[in-house]
Design a protein around this motif. Sequence first.
Motif, PDB file in Angstrom:
ATOM      1  N   ASN A 187     -19.624  40.693   4.554  1.00 16.72           N
ATOM      2  CA  ASN A 187     -19.435  39.732   5.224  1.00 16.72           C
ATOM      3  C   ASN A 187     -18.204  39.691   6.371  1.00 16.72           C
ATOM      4  O   ASN A 187     -18.346  39.184   6.855  1.00 16.72           O
ATOM      5  CB  ASN A 187     -18.391  39.539   4.003  1.00 16.72           C
ATOM      6  CG  ASN A 187     -19.102  37.948   2.964  1.00 16.72           C
ATOM      7  OD1 ASN A 187     -19.273  36.765   4.081  1.00 16.72           O
ATOM      8  ND2 ASN A 187     -20.032  38.211   2.071  1.00 16.72           N
ATOM      9  N   ASN A 193     -18.599  38.546   9.552  1.00 14.04           N
ATOM     10  CA  ASN A 193     -17.133  37.321  10.472  1.00 14.04           C
ATOM     11  C   ASN A 193     -17.031  38.168  11.989  1.00 14.04           C
ATOM     12  O   ASN A 193     -16.961  37.301  13.105  1.00 14.04           O
ATOM     13  CB  ASN A 193     -16.129  37.388   9.410  1.00 14.04           C
ATOM     14  CG  ASN A 193     -15.748  37.056   8.131  1.00 14.04           C
ATOM     15  OD1 ASN A 193     -17.372  35.480   8.921  1.00 14.04           O
ATOM     16  ND2 ASN A 193     -15.022  36.499   7.349  1.00 14.04           N
ATOM     17  N   LYS A 204     -14.504  27.226  11.495  1.00 19.73           N
ATOM     18  CA  LYS A 204     -15.611  27.304  12.055  1.00 19.73           C
ATOM     19  C   LYS A 204     -16.170  25.590  12.561  1.00 19.73           C
ATOM     20  O   LYS A 204     -15.507  25.189  11.067  1.00 19.73           O
ATOM     21  CB  LYS A 204     -16.850  27.869  11.785  1.00 19.73           C
ATOM     22  CG  LYS A 204     -16.800  29.665  11.722  1.00 19.73           C
ATOM     23  CD  LYS A 204     -17.264  30.339  11.304  1.00 19.73           C
ATOM     24  CE  LYS A 204     -17.150  31.822  11.990  1.00 19.73           C
ATOM     25  NZ  LYS A 204     -17.784  33.255  10.326  1.00 19.73           N
ATOM     26  N   GLY A 218     -16.184  32.801   3.156  1.00 21.17           N
ATOM     27  CA  GLY A 218     -16.500  34.461   2.775  1.00 21.17           C
ATOM     28  C   GLY A 218     -15.002  35.386   2.357  1.00 21.17           C
ATOM     29  O   GLY A 218     -15.313  36.394   1.594  1.00 21.17           O
TER      30      GLY A 218
END
Lengths: 334, 132
Positions: free
Chosen positions: A239, A243, A292, A301
Amino acid sequence: MPRPASKEPESGSDRQGIGQGSDQGMLARATGARLWKDHGLLLWAHFLVPPVLAALVVAATFATPVLAGILAAIVLGIAAVSARALMIRLSQTEEARLALTNQLIQSQKLAAIGELSAGIAHEINNPIAIIAQEGEWATHLIGEAEKQCSADFAEVKDSLREVRAQVDRCKNITHKLLDFARKREPVIQDVDVSRIIEDMARLVDKEAAYKNVTLVRSLPQDLPKLRTDAPLLRQVVLNLMTNALHAVSEGGRIEASARADNGFLEISITDNGCGIAPENIDKIFNPFFTTKPPGQGTGLGLSMCHTLVTGMKGEICVDSKPGQGTTFIVRLPR
Amino acid sequence: MDINILLVDDENDFVETMVKRFGIRKMAIDSAKSGQEALAALATKDYDVIILDVRMPGMDGLETLKLIRERAPLTEVIMLTGHASLEAGMQGMNLGAYDYVLKPADFDDLLDKVRKAFERKELNAKARKQGA
Ligand SMILES: Nc1ncnc2c1ncn2[C@@H]1O[C@H](COP(=O)(O)OP(=O)(O)OP(=O)(O)O)[C@@H](O)[C@H]1O
Ligand SMILES: [Mg+2]
């Protein structure tokens, strides 16, 4: 200094039970209730010396005015010093208490959001499944009708396809949420952290290469084994790397490193990407917080990483400079 | 120590090689050619570790993984993928896969992961027994 995640690191056992035993202890410590135990004698002196001396001054006034003057000056001095010390102590404890209260509020808030969203996910899971089934059935019926009356239902089919796509999106989110809320007891094994980082980096490598991003590994040869839950750690590392990959621009750089120190093992993922705006840094661990565009990030996440790392009795921190990059550090007990 | 392994992959050559290589180490493994076959096999036998290809025609690896996790929560799954897809990797790990192996898989690497996955399964089973 990287700042600790705003969510309070709590042990797995009292996940929801905020404000009970251990927290009370922390609060007592922060507010200085412990002061009495540690510095009892000193405090007695603080409080008693000035009045005792004052009494001496009064007594001395009857003897000689000069002696009285000197004693009075000493009394004033001591009183001033002790008053100052107390003031400093008070403002320190007040600050500590405030920080702790904020931490408690934050972790309570996160727990509440998590519970609420899992509840909602559970409730809407069934209706979503039914919508999906009915949509499929309708698509089938339209197909049959098309054959029989040789009409063209292209538009209806198109719209049914869109319904299906959106339902799939909802399903994805509810599944993520439910999965997130499922309490997973870590299973402890000997874990080779370098290996995990290398394996997960390989999964990221190809996509990184598309973006012309280099993913550097700096892993010491002699990293000790860690006793922890391997798949959970993989999830966290993957994760954070993902990112980082989203944050860097073409030609960017990501570095994954690990090091051991006294009783801890530290994994850091550093990127030279866009960084995190100061007004967002307190929110990034919140479930659903994302910058996002819709459909590209659910914002689960980091929140999941936080829960997993805390479940492993570790800590996750972030340090970021907007425009320069970000480092996430995961610290796990050995 | 016997480990019950099921290999799920639609690529015949790969399956044959793997069965042979495990065989050399006196480890018998079963194989299935699709997600449906895998689930059918799972209904008849208690597998410790399933090695599952992500990309298969019909029911894909992630869908299969989801169903395996539901039906046999103790069975550990190692995902196998030819093309390193990050998105599938994330989803697989989030769905509870134990680990990932990129094709072409290095056999010793895979064997090592199978052993680790089995160790975890045993630990998990023991913990459940004590909890119950
Ligand atoms: N390395 C990073 N650099 C800059 N911003 C980051 C970084 N990591 C996380 N963030 C910020 O934190 C937000 C939350 O991250 P998180 O992983 O929780 O959700 P997401 O990536 O947006 O969506 P998801 O992970 O669910 O697909 C991101 O949208 C981004 O704004
Ligand atoms: Mg993310």
